[in-house]
Design a protein around this motif. Sequence first.
Motif, short mmCIF file in Angstrom:
data_model
loop_
_atom_site.label_atom_id
_atom_site.label_comp_id
_atom_site.label_asym_id
_atom_site.label_seq_id
_atom_site.Cartn_x
_atom_site.Cartn_y
_atom_site.Cartn_z
N GLY A 179 31.59 -38.87 -31.81
CA GLY A 179 31.23 -38.55 -32.93
C GLY A 179 31.45 -39.64 -34.27
N ALA A 180 31.09 -39.80 -35.65
CA ALA A 180 32.38 -40.66 -35.82
C ALA A 180 33.40 -39.79 -36.69
CB ALA A 180 31.07 -41.29 -37.14
N SER A 181 33.12 -38.85 -37.04
CA SER A 181 34.14 -38.14 -37.79
C SER A 181 34.98 -37.27 -36.98
CB SER A 181 33.10 -37.03 -38.71
OG SER A 181 32.93 -35.90 -37.43
N ARG A 182 35.48 -37.68 -36.06
CA ARG A 182 36.66 -37.54 -34.68
C ARG A 182 37.90 -38.64 -35.45
NH1 ARG A 182 37.32 -36.17 -29.45
NH2 ARG A 182 35.39 -35.34 -29.51
N GLU A 183 38.62 -37.43 -35.32
CA GLU A 183 39.65 -37.86 -36.29
C GLU A 183 40.59 -38.77 -34.57
OE1 GLU A 183 43.11 -36.55 -39.59
OE2 GLU A 183 43.11 -35.42 -37.23
N ALA A 184 41.45 -40.16 -35.28
CA ALA A 184 42.12 -41.47 -34.29
C ALA A 184 42.81 -42.14 -34.99
CB ALA A 184 41.01 -41.93 -33.46
N VAL A 185 43.31 -42.66 -34.45
CA VAL A 185 44.19 -42.92 -34.84
C VAL A 185 44.49 -44.98 -33.54
CG1 VAL A 185 47.00 -43.94 -34.88
CG2 VAL A 185 46.31 -41.56 -35.09
N VAL A 186 44.81 -46.18 -34.43
CA VAL A 186 45.00 -47.28 -34.26
C VAL A 186 46.36 -47.59 -34.64
CG1 VAL A 186 44.15 -49.84 -33.93
CG2 VAL A 186 42.52 -47.78 -34.27
N ALA A 187 47.01 -47.82 -32.77
CA ALA A 187 48.10 -48.20 -33.35
C ALA A 187 47.90 -49.75 -32.94
CB ALA A 187 49.31 -47.70 -32.71
N ARG A 188 49.18 -50.86 -33.80
CA ARG A 188 48.62 -52.47 -33.41
C ARG A 188 49.87 -52.95 -33.57
NH1 ARG A 188 48.13 -55.55 -37.08
NH2 ARG A 188 48.14 -58.15 -36.36
N GLU A 189 50.50 -53.58 -32.29
CA GLU A 189 51.81 -54.63 -31.78
C GLU A 189 52.86 -53.53 -32.62
OE1 GLU A 189 51.59 -58.46 -32.01
OE2 GLU A 189 50.74 -57.16 -30.63
N LEU A 190 52.88 -52.16 -31.60
CA LEU A 190 54.18 -51.86 -32.23
C LEU A 190 55.40 -52.12 -31.95
CD1 LEU A 190 52.49 -48.78 -30.01
CD2 LEU A 190 52.42 -48.72 -32.67
N THR A 191 56.34 -51.49 -33.02
CA THR A 191 57.48 -52.60 -32.46
C THR A 191 57.79 -53.94 -32.82
OG1 THR A 191 58.35 -53.31 -30.64
CG2 THR A 191 58.22 -50.79 -30.88
N LYS A 192 57.04 -54.64 -33.76
CA LYS A 192 56.13 -56.29 -33.51
C LYS A 192 56.34 -56.41 -35.42
CE LYS A 192 54.72 -57.25 -29.10
NZ LYS A 192 53.52 -57.52 -28.57
N THR A 193 55.99 -57.58 -35.45
CA THR A 193 56.29 -58.24 -37.26
C THR A 193 55.07 -57.36 -37.63
OG1 THR A 193 57.82 -59.79 -36.70
CG2 THR A 193 56.65 -59.51 -39.06
N GLU A 195 53.36 -54.96 -37.19
CA GLU A 195 52.92 -53.66 -36.50
C GLU A 195 52.25 -52.74 -37.42
OE1 GLU A 195 56.08 -50.46 -34.81
OE2 GLU A 195 56.16 -49.48 -36.97
N THR A 196 51.23 -51.85 -37.38
CA THR A 196 49.65 -51.33 -37.40
C THR A 196 49.78 -50.21 -37.11
OG1 THR A 196 48.87 -53.02 -39.04
CG2 THR A 196 47.79 -50.95 -39.31
N ILE A 197 49.90 -48.76 -38.01
CA ILE A 197 49.45 -47.26 -37.01
C ILE A 197 48.73 -46.77 -38.02
CG2 ILE A 197 50.28 -45.07 -36.52
CD1 ILE A 197 52.36 -46.68 -35.81
N LYS A 198 47.22 -46.64 -38.52
CA LYS A 198 46.46 -46.18 -39.05
C LYS A 198 45.39 -44.85 -38.39
CE LYS A 198 43.08 -47.26 -42.02
NZ LYS A 198 43.31 -47.12 -43.00
N LEU A 199 45.63 -43.92 -39.54
CA LEU A 199 44.97 -42.47 -38.94
C LEU A 199 44.05 -42.28 -39.61
CD1 LEU A 199 44.79 -39.53 -37.36
CD2 LEU A 199 46.46 -38.77 -39.13
N ASP A 200 43.09 -41.97 -39.22
CA ASP A 200 41.43 -41.79 -39.73
C ASP A 200 40.16 -41.45 -38.85
OD1 ASP A 200 39.11 -42.24 -42.12
OD2 ASP A 200 40.50 -44.04 -43.14
N SER A 201 39.36 -41.34 -39.61
CA SER A 201 37.97 -41.33 -38.83
C SER A 201 37.38 -42.06 -37.81
CB SER A 201 36.85 -40.48 -39.27
OG SER A 201 35.72 -41.55 -40.08
N LEU A 202 37.32 -42.39 -37.04
CA LEU A 202 36.71 -43.74 -35.89
C LEU A 202 36.33 -44.37 -36.75
CD1 LEU A 202 35.82 -41.40 -32.27
CD2 LEU A 202 37.62 -43.69 -32.64
N ALA A 203 34.57 -43.66 -37.16
CA ALA A 203 33.96 -44.48 -38.23
C ALA A 203 34.96 -45.42 -39.41
CB ALA A 203 33.26 -43.84 -38.68
N SER A 204 35.39 -44.66 -40.65
CA SER A 204 36.53 -45.47 -41.00
C SER A 204 37.30 -47.04 -40.39
CB SER A 204 37.35 -44.45 -41.63
OG SER A 204 36.43 -42.93 -42.47
N LEU A 205 37.96 -46.37 -39.09
CA LEU A 205 38.65 -46.97 -38.57
C LEU A 205 37.95 -48.40 -38.35
CD1 LEU A 205 40.59 -44.68 -36.25
CD2 LEU A 205 42.16 -45.83 -38.11
N LEU A 206 37.12 -48.15 -37.54
CA LEU A 206 35.84 -49.27 -36.76
C LEU A 206 35.53 -49.91 -38.26
CD1 LEU A 206 34.58 -51.04 -35.07
CD2 LEU A 206 32.60 -49.05 -35.04
#
Length: 278
Positions: A179-193, A195-206
Amino acid sequence: MSDPVLYVIATPIGNLGDLSERAIRVLSQVDLIAAEDTRHSGRLMAHFNIKVPMISVHDHNESQRIELILKHLAQGHSIALVSDAGTPLISDPGYILVRSVREAGYQVSPVPGCCAFIAALSASGLPSDRFMFYGFLPAKRASRLRTLNQWADETSTLIFYESTHRILDSLEDMIAVFGASREAVVARELTKTFETIKLDSLASLLTWMQQDSNQQKGEFVVIVRGAPPRIDEEELDKKTLDILALLATELPPKKAAALTSAISGANKKRLYQYLLDK
């Protein structure tokens, strides 16, 4: 001569400062380092001035390397097993080797450290008391959807790895299943220059990732909140359900659940979830 040991050593997933003092000491003292990619690990060893012979142990030669490693252990040599990054065996080769070494009667000892999905979970802001780690989803869409559907009703937090080339496709499939509203996190390039960790709904993350191509690059951990627990009708008595159904015809679900709770004493959240499930 000390007893031979196979050490399973976690290495940095980005920041070299995350390699522990113990890991450096063990890597410097073993007789042999078994690395997923000797060129990649060679740069790490050079950085810490570790000059121990290395051999490759990866997906394509792991079974063939077992005899050589057992021979070294029989000679009293200790060996360190490392992957390209993070903890060996976690979505990386090594299981067959560790199993074989144990069955041969030799000690296997972990030297813990970095693990990408644990690092992401700890900073995600999603429930971490119960979680299910899958690793990399299938590359083909039909298989990926089948896999995700198996987890559709799982209430534990779900954790996946994903690559640059499939991150958008995987998020689209997660929306289709969870479902589009399910909460999720995308964590990218951890510990690197970057690094991004974003919390939002799946639809908003996409949408966010589609609008910024830079956020589509790197190595990803995707963490999805588990499904809400389903309320079984048998858990609620008929009188309570009759009151709830009557009020729900005239009131919004939250108000109907709250009023039914006040009348019957049933848990308000359970009543509200029952209405959502219906």
